[in-house]
Structures are given as structure tokens and as C-alpha cells.
Design a protein around this motif. Structure first.
Motif, PDB file in Angstrom:
ATOM      1  N   UNK A 240       0.823  -1.212   0.000  1.00  0.00           N
ATOM      2  CA  UNK A 240       0.000   0.000   0.000  1.00  0.00           C
ATOM      3  C   UNK A 240       0.860   1.266   0.000  1.00  0.00           C
ATOM      4  N   UNK A 241       2.171   1.099   0.268  1.00  0.00           N
ATOM      5  CA  UNK A 241       3.069   2.249   0.325  1.00  0.00           C
ATOM      6  C   UNK A 241       4.022   2.315  -0.861  1.00  0.00           C
ATOM      7  N   UNK A 242       3.981   1.314  -1.739  1.00  0.00           N
ATOM      8  CA  UNK A 242       4.960   1.236  -2.823  1.00  0.00           C
ATOM      9  C   UNK A 242       4.917   2.455  -3.740  1.00  0.00           C
ATOM     10  N   UNK A 243       3.698   2.917  -4.025  1.00  0.00           N
ATOM     11  CA  UNK A 243       3.577   3.972  -5.027  1.00  0.00           C
ATOM     12  C   UNK A 243       3.656   5.373  -4.431  1.00  0.00           C
ATOM     13  N   UNK A 244       3.550   5.500  -3.129  1.00  0.00           N
ATOM     14  CA  UNK A 244       3.446   6.845  -2.557  1.00  0.00           C
ATOM     15  C   UNK A 244       4.512   7.146  -1.504  1.00  0.00           C
ATOM     16  N   UNK A 245       4.838   6.163  -0.685  1.00  0.00           N
ATOM     17  CA  UNK A 245       5.755   6.409   0.430  1.00  0.00           C
ATOM     18  C   UNK A 245       7.209   6.293   0.018  1.00  0.00           C
ATOM     19  N   UNK A 246       7.529   5.253  -0.775  1.00  0.00           N
ATOM     20  CA  UNK A 246       8.911   5.002  -1.185  1.00  0.00           C
ATOM     21  C   UNK A 246       9.102   5.415  -2.646  1.00  0.00           C
ATOM     22  N   UNK A 247       9.993   6.367  -2.932  1.00  0.00           N
ATOM     23  CA  UNK A 247      10.315   6.663  -4.333  1.00  0.00           C
ATOM     24  C   UNK A 247      10.854   5.413  -5.032  1.00  0.00           C
ATOM     25  N   UNK A 248      10.571   5.264  -6.308  1.00  0.00           N
ATOM     26  CA  UNK A 248      10.980   4.062  -7.048  1.00  0.00           C
ATOM     27  C   UNK A 248      12.488   3.866  -7.009  1.00  0.00           C
ATOM     28  N   UNK A 249      13.254   4.965  -7.111  1.00  0.00           N
ATOM     29  CA  UNK A 249      14.716   4.850  -7.077  1.00  0.00           C
ATOM     30  C   UNK A 249      15.195   4.299  -5.737  1.00  0.00           C
ATOM     31  N   UNK A 250      14.530   4.708  -4.664  1.00  0.00           N
ATOM     32  CA  UNK A 250      14.902   4.209  -3.339  1.00  0.00           C
ATOM     33  C   UNK A 250      14.593   2.714  -3.217  1.00  0.00           C
ATOM     34  N   UNK A 251      13.490   2.274  -3.809  1.00  0.00           N
ATOM     35  CA  UNK A 251      13.153   0.854  -3.777  1.00  0.00           C
ATOM     36  C   UNK A 251      14.197   0.029  -4.521  1.00  0.00           C
ATOM     37  N   UNK A 252      14.696   0.541  -5.637  1.00  0.00           N
ATOM     38  CA  UNK A 252      15.747  -0.173  -6.367  1.00  0.00           C
ATOM     39  C   UNK A 252      17.042  -0.179  -5.565  1.00  0.00           C
ATOM     40  N   UNK A 253      17.309   0.916  -4.855  1.00  0.00           N
ATOM     41  CA  UNK A 253      18.494   0.943  -3.979  1.00  0.00           C
ATOM     42  C   UNK A 253      18.410  -0.152  -2.910  1.00  0.00           C
ATOM     43  N   UNK A 254      17.223  -0.336  -2.360  1.00  0.00           N
ATOM     44  CA  UNK A 254      17.036  -1.393  -1.354  1.00  0.00           C
ATOM     45  C   UNK A 254      17.318  -2.757  -1.968  1.00  0.00           C
ATOM     46  N   UNK A 255      16.827  -2.979  -3.159  1.00  0.00           N
ATOM     47  CA  UNK A 255      17.021  -4.262  -3.835  1.00  0.00           C
ATOM     48  C   UNK A 255      18.481  -4.520  -4.177  1.00  0.00           C
TER      49      UNK A 255
END
Length: 543
Positions: A240-255
Motif C-alpha cells: 500500500x506504500x509502494x507507489x506513494x511512500x517510497x520513491x521508485x529509485x529508493x526501492x531499487x536501492x534497497x534491492x
């Protein structure tokens, strides 16, 4: 009637207790249908009218109990649209399966009026498999409750799925239940002792032979060594937070951080979950995309590395190129949205696969032309109902080294023949990317992982499952879960898997069992209709 309802309730409870992910209770599948068969027999043998309606209502009630208790998590997956609104929408998967199951039982009753008990029970097996195959192939497909899936927690018992697929399990369950039922009814009807002994001997053989062959295959199966190093990342980002809370670039950084934590110089595959690239990407210009460059920069550290990841993609057309294309509100162009899997490597090569088996309601509007008036309701379930594009068949992602991977997106992993299709095209392992966090901490995520074990057996391929917020795991060619993550944990897994190029009987011939059974079921329906018309014609002429 009250007694028959109680018997139906008992059947529903037994089947639920036997169903994944509940461990150590699988054996109850072998008797779960017996109370229901006894209830139907009571109705058939008792004087009265409208027996067909009674059988239908009784069967529907029992199977509704089984289905509701087994897939209660469906409500969790959609309650975010509104806790009240989600109730009637949830009733579709809760009730549709039991409705079809009850239809199979009603047809069994009609068949009993025309033939003996033995032939009718054989017909019931075909009618049931016909329902299961219909529920796998039509617009409202939801094969989650296919009977053969019930052995997912006892996969050692069904190693022969490499020949039959899950429908072999459906036949096995029904045969054992029918023999137990016939023995019980025989005792009630003062059956001939010799006949009873034959039934008991048949029951023992039906249980022992498949089980013995399976356990022998399980204990003697040896994987041919052909190792490949694979890393799975589980970012554990609230869906529920993927599209609004975490910027996409930050999600890729986590991965990339999770992947780096376990990767070796010779790691060949990094598996990231469904929609890991969280912003929509125009697929025709993916090489110009910032997130693509971010992944490529990560791969610079791994010469032979390949990233298989989920992505929300779209394509733009100058005309209505596909049936699923939607028109822009401010122009003449059209577009398709996709739930995609992408393979990125240390070259300019990019491979994209579009999810083909879409979730009815959440990702596609079933029977879109007929139910177009419901599109605003279904649009709440993911936002793309009726507009997600698909591709016609499965696909293989090939690495520079020639290794083939079967990309499977979430819901697709419960379609055995579909997954086997990519294996037949050259896939040497199966990569499931999913986002099971929508279901919450319910049995849905556990069932999804358990069912993946059956795909490993059917194809004799390793399964590498990457979940965003579910359970990530490595499953070997025997269906054993070698490693798995916990729920709601940010982590990564590493494993040397064995690649395979062998083709199993099931991969080669697919769902031949339900296709043949469905043909028989169709002929039985025609037979029932014709006989009923003939009977009515004779009755009319006599009157």
C-alpha cells in the motif's frame, strides 16, 4: 434433511482441515467427500420430490464451508476498496467454485436416474474434473481449489505429478473416497461379503500403489549437477506504500543493497519481486529510462549477472492495436498497461514478458463485453481492470550464457500447464515473482508457496520465488523447500541451483487428463439431456 446438512458440513470441515497450509492432515482428503456422498445417497434413496434441488442445496452448503474457510484471505486482499463494498465482491470467489461443484453433484444425480451407481460415480469423477478444467480456462478462472493442489503440503506423496499434473491427484482423491463410500454403503445395505472384500482390497491397492511409487521416486530421485548461483531479494515494502511512500529509485536501492549483501562474482541471476520497478515505464523506450540505468549500474559489478524483475509497463499506439488498448482522454493515441517481467543483463539486450494469466476482477474484467457495466466497480481493484494487456503464451528469458529462465508472475504459478509451456520451450529453472503482501499475514501466502512445490515436481525444475512481502524461497526438483524467508522481513537468499534440460511427460503432454475427462463430461451432459427429452416425449405421447 437436517442430518444431510450435518453430513455436508462434516465434509466441508474435513476438506478444510486437510487443505494447505495445514500440515499433517492431508490424509483426510481421502475421506472428506464420504459424508457428502452419503448425504446424496440418503436423498436419492428416500421418498420425496425435488431431490435434485435438495442435492444441489446440500452440496453447495458443504462446499461453501470448505471454500470459505480455505480462501477467507480473498477478503483481506480487496477490503482496502471499502470493508462493506468488499463483501459482495468477495462472494464471487467464495461462491462460484461451490456453485460449479454443486452443479457436478446435481448432474451426478441426473445420471443416477439413468444408470447404475457404479457408472454414475465414474461419471461424477469426470464431471468434477470437467468443472475444475472449466474453472481453469474461462474468464472467471480461479483454479486455486483444484483438488490435486491439496497434496501441496505432502508433496512426497505425489511425485508422479511429473506424469499427470495435479489432475492425477484429483482422480486419486475421488477414487479413494468412492471406495470408502461403497464399503460403508455396503455395510448399511448388507452387501455380499465377497464383494466387500474386493472393495477393501481395491481400496488398499489404490492407496498403497500410488503412495509407494511416489515415495520410491522421492527417495531415489537424483538431480543432475549443473549449478548456477542465484540470489533472491525480498525488499518487504508495504504494497500500500509502494507507489506513494517510497520513491521508485529508493526501492531499487534497497534491492541492489540486498543483492550485494550475498552476491558472488559468479552470480548469474538476481530475482526481484513483482512490480519491483514501482513506476510505470514506457517499454519501447526502456533503455532511456532512469531506473533501467540504475539496474545496469548495479550489474556492472557482476559480469555474468542477469536481473529478472517485475515492472509496471505500458506501450503507446497510434491506433487501437489491441482489444485491451485504451484511448487517451486528450488525444487520438491509445495505450496498453502491462504487469511485466523484465530481464536486464550486461548488454543492450532487454527481454520483456507480459503477464498472461490475469486475476479476474483485479487485473482484468471477466467477459468484458457482457459485464462492461461493472467496470467502475472492478476498477477499484488495482486500477487497471479491463485494460491490462497480455501476451498469448509463456516466454523464456535467455541469459548471455544461454541459460533459460521461465518468468512467472504471481497468480500464474497455479496454472501447471502454462508454467510447463515455458519449460517445454527451453526454460531450465522457474522464476516466480510475486507480491503476496496484499493478503496480509494469512494462509494465502503460504498456500501460494506450497503450490509452487507442485510446479517443481511437474517440470523437475528448481523454483526461485521472490516475494515483495510474502515468502521468498528456493524449491528443488523434488518439491522440497530448501530455503525460505519469514513473513514481513527484509532479507535476501542465495543458492546454487541445478539447471535441467530434461522434459517430463507432463511438460510434453500437458493437461491431457482434464481435456479427456471434460470431453467425457460433455458427452454425459448430452446423454442426460437427450434421455430426458426422450422420456418427456414418451410421457407426453402416453398422456
Amino acid at each position: 434433511m437436517k442430518k444431510n446438512i450435518q453430513l455436508a458440513l462434516l465434509s466441508g470441515l474435513l476438506l478444510w482441515i486437510a487443505w494447505p497450509p495445514i500440515p499433517y492432515t492431508t490424509f483426510l482428503l481421502f475421506v472428506g467427500f464420504v459424508p457428502m456422498l452419503v448425504a446424496m445417497e440418503n436423498i436419492i434413496s428416500t421418498a420425496g420430490e425435488k431431490k435434485g434441488r435438495k442435492i444441489f442445496r446440500t452440496a453447495f452448503f458443504g462446499f461453501l464451508v470448505w471454500n470459505f474457510l480455505s480462501i477467507y484471505w480473498v477478503y483481506n486482499a480487496i477490503k482496502y476498496i471499502g470493508e462493506i463494498v468488499a463483501i459482495p465482491v468477495s462472494l464471487i470467489p467464495y461462491c462460484l467454485g461451490p456453485l460449479l461443484m454443486a452443479c457436478a453433484c446435481w448432474l451426478y444425480f441426473r445420471l443416477r436416474l439413468l444408470t447404475g451407481r457404479g457408472w454414475s460415480l465414474a461419471g461424477l469423477v469426470c464431471l468434477w474434473i470437467g468443472y475444475e478444467y472449466l474453472h481453469q480456462t474461462w474468464g472467471l478462472n480461479f483454479p486455486w481449489m483444484t483438488l490435486g493442489n491439496g497434496f501441496a503440503t505432502s508433496h512426497q506423496w505425489v511425485q508422479w505429478y511429473e506424469y499427470t499434473g495435479v489432475y492425477g491427484g484429483t482422480i486419486w482423491i475421488w477414487l479413494v473416497n468412492i471406495f470408502v463410500f461403497l464399503i460403508y454403503i455396503g455395510m448399511r445395505e448388507a452387501q455380499n461379503k465377497q464383494v466387500r472384500l474386493k472393495l477393501i482390497a481395491g481400496l488398499v491397492l489404490i492407496i498403497v500403489l500410488p503412495l509407494g511409487l511416489s515415495l520410491y521416486r522421492y527417495n531415489t530421485y537424483q538431480e543432475a549437477p549443473d549449478p548456477s548461483n542465484v540470489v533472491i531479494a525480498q525488499p518487504n515494502i508495504d504494497p500500500y506504500a509502494k507507489e506513494h511512500t517510497y520513491p521508485a529509485a529508493q526501492q531499487i536501492d534497497i534491492l541492489t543493497h540486498l543483492s550485494d549483501s550475498l552476491a558472488q562474482p559468479n552470480t548469474e541471476f538476481f530475482i526481484w519481486p513483482e512490480t519491483a520497478i514501482a513506476e510505470t515505464v514506457e517499454e519501447n523506450h526502456i533503455r532511456d529510462n532512469h531506473y533501467y540505468f540504475q539496474v545496469k549500474q548495479f550489474l556492472n559489478r557482476y559480469k555474468n549477472g542477469n536481473v529478472i524483475t517485475g515492472m509496471e509497463g505500458y506501450k503507446i499506439y497510434d491506433y487501437e492495436a489491441t482489444k485491451t488498448a485504451s484511448q487517451f482522454t486528450n488525444g487520438n493515441q491509445f495505450y496498453d498497461s502491462f504487469n511485466s517481467a523484465v530481464a536486464i543483463e550486461n548488454s543492450s539486450e532487454v527481454q520483456i514478458y507480459h503477464k498472461s494469466k490475469l486475476v479476474p476482477g483485479a487485473e482484468t474484467l471477466p467477459f468484458g463485453n457482457v459485464l462492461s457495466f461493472m467496470k467502475p466497480v472492478f476498477a477499484h481493484l488495482g486500477g487497471a481492470a479491463g485494460s491490462y494487456g497480455v501476451q498469448d503464451s509463456s516466454q523464456v528469458f535467455y541469459a548471455q550464457s544461454g541459460i533459460g529462465a521461465d518468468p512467472v508472475i504471481c497468480y500464474e504459478s497455479i496454472f501447471g500447464e502454462y508454467v510447463a509451456g515455458a519449460v517445454g520451450k527451453g526454460a531450465q529453472f522457474i522464476a516466480i515473482i510475486t507480491n503476496d503482501g496484499w493478503w496480509g499475514n494469512t494462509s494465502g501466502k503460504d498456500q501460494h508457496l506450497d503450490y509452487a512445490k507442485l510446479r517443481a515436481i511437474e517440470t523437475r525444475r528448481w523454483v526461485c520465488q521472490s516475494a515483495n512481502t510474502g515468502i521468498s524461497a528456493f524449491i528443488n526438483q523434488r518439491g522440497d523447500v530448501v530455503q525460505h524467508t519469514k513473513w514481513w522481513v527484509r532479507t535476501a537468499l542465495k543458492q546454487n541451483i541445478n539447471l535441467s534440460t530434461d522434459i517430463t511427460f507432463y511438460v510434453r503432454y500437458g493437461d491431457y487428463i482434464p481435456k479427456l475427462a471434460s470431453l467425457v463430461a460433455l458427452l454425459l451432459v448430452v446423454f442426460i439431456i437427450v434421455r430426458l427429452k426422450v422420456k418427456r416425449k414418451i410421457t407426453t405421447s402416453e398422456a
